[in-house]
Design an enzyme around this catalytic site. Sequence first.
Site, PDB file in Angstrom:
ATOM      1  N   ASP A 100      11.743 -12.042  23.236  1.00 52.75           N
ATOM      2  CA  ASP A 100      10.430 -12.321  22.671  1.00 52.75           C
ATOM      3  C   ASP A 100       9.429 -12.693  23.757  1.00 52.75           C
ATOM      4  O   ASP A 100       9.779 -12.815  24.942  1.00 52.75           O
ATOM      5  CB  ASP A 100      10.532 -13.460  21.650  1.00 52.75           C
ATOM      6  CG  ASP A 100      11.415 -13.096  20.470  1.00 52.75           C
ATOM      7  OD1 ASP A 100      11.339 -11.942  20.021  1.00 52.75           O
ATOM      8  OD2 ASP A 100      12.190 -13.961  20.010  1.00 52.75           O
ATOM      9  N   TYR A 147      23.236 -16.277  26.868  1.00 50.00           N
ATOM     10  CA  TYR A 147      21.912 -16.895  26.958  1.00 50.00           C
ATOM     11  C   TYR A 147      22.053 -18.301  27.526  1.00 50.00           C
ATOM     12  O   TYR A 147      23.092 -18.954  27.369  1.00 50.00           O
ATOM     13  CB  TYR A 147      21.257 -16.982  25.574  1.00 50.00           C
ATOM     14  CG  TYR A 147      20.690 -15.688  25.055  1.00 50.00           C
ATOM     15  CD1 TYR A 147      19.347 -15.362  25.246  1.00 50.00           C
ATOM     16  CD2 TYR A 147      21.489 -14.791  24.356  1.00 50.00           C
ATOM     17  CE1 TYR A 147      18.820 -14.179  24.755  1.00 50.00           C
ATOM     18  CE2 TYR A 147      20.971 -13.595  23.864  1.00 50.00           C
ATOM     19  CZ  TYR A 147      19.633 -13.303  24.066  1.00 50.00           C
ATOM     20  OH  TYR A 147      19.116 -12.139  23.580  1.00 50.00           O
TER      21      TYR A 147
END
Length: 529
Positions: free
Chosen positions: A130, A236
């Site tokens: 994003d 992540y």
Amino acid sequence: MAANVDYGKWSKDSLIERLVQLEKELQARPAPPAAPVEGNAASEDAQAALKKRKEKPKMDPTTKSFRFIALRLAYLGRNYGGFEYSASGVLPSIEEELFKALTKTCLIFPEDERAVDFGNCEYSKCGRTDRGVSAFGQVIALQVRSAKPTSASRNKRKKVVEQTQGAEAQAEATQTESEPMETDTPEPPPFDPIRDEIDYPKVLNRVLPPDIRILGWCPSPPPDFSARFSCRERQYRYFFTQPAFSPSLPSPGQKNVGWLDIDAMRDAAKRYEGEHDFRNFCKIDPAKNITNFKRGILEATIEEVPDMGSAMQYLSCPPDLSATESGQLPKVYCFKVRGTAFLWHQIRNMVSILFLVGQGLEKPDLVDKLLDIEKNPRRPVYVMADEVPLVLWDCLFTDENGAELPWIHVEDSIDPAKPNTAFGTTEGLWKLWREVKMDEILANRLLNLVAQPLNYDALPFKEGPPSVKLFEGGNSGRQAGKHVPVMKMALMETPEEQSNKFAQRRGFASAEDRDQQRYAKKAQANAAE
């Protein structure tokens, strides 16, 4: 240029470039002539000026060979509107910058260089980060131009060599006819798919922005390789500091303002591991009508990041945290999570819950309650964590035999005699780091000069209603008044309810009705073919 160009698909930079071009052409047009002779002369001068502007000859893709490769790249996402290109985006995207670099270096040949479209090169991407999110191990796969000679170019080269050798032999024969002529044409050495290939990282890093770097490439992805669907594991990391923001004395509604209970966060993070339904930890996109929210988490933990300290002499731990937070402050931690796949905004929602636990506003078992969709099918309306500290750390792939894919990293091509062969990778990133490091040093010195140590022996302020300062991953805390427990917050609609409402707004009876009509249309189209 054709009148039916679809400017809606053009990138922002291409539209600006087109406007500049049109302005130049408008300025180059002669003013209305005062007299016919003078007007004709001005027009001829303008045409002559335009002819002098020669365009760079374009490479003919039909004379080139191509190969399918994978590229590993890293980028700092703060200045970009996400990885995926959007024509309506305000900020540039990583994909847009990659497209421009690949086109400029003639590694791909789109039909329209101004429209970001990878449709003709078997393109796939591993993750769609994003806006503001960074990546250190993003992977894309696509067809690119290769240095390997085509059969036509090899035949042409062989013919030139034969002609050259024939001319040399004829010249020698005129001098001495007694010596025999050698007519055998030596075959060129075979093409090495790695040593003789284009140095893709070097070529692309020359034209990419300094905060986007190609780290390596895979010369031989397995058959039917997809950067998205062939990924075995995604990793992540979400970084944060301890204290999370500038601490203050306890308030009626919050004990250790600015500090996080790392042990409690580790307890909560561990509960994410395994296969669970994460519908209460994601953002629902009703247009996609996703029905499976189960994802597998291989590892979820909180780790201290070593050698990241920038000492603040005025900081001191609250008494009940001094045993676990000894040493130099502030410290840097990260939420490390490994999984096979993730939902939209899943990581940031998981981190948001961890921060509430770390601030003592929720218990670690909140994770268990949100994962129990039988008892809690609707997601509470809580705020997800900030995007900037999140990094797509790595994407792992294996070949058809289960072995790790072979990557040729940018440092593997460094020639000791030519220190600049890894163009921009180390030196450019050093410049980026040095710039922000100077900002950090100056801010550090100023803060130590101004700030005063907290006296935790002082009595807390007890007047007024209880109020909390929430940490959500940003640079400071947010004043939130009295904390409402997550399980008592307002609830969203279930994913099924959201999908049905979305379908009804588009004229369908339900999401199921919409899907049935779509499948029927596809079946009719396939039958017609």
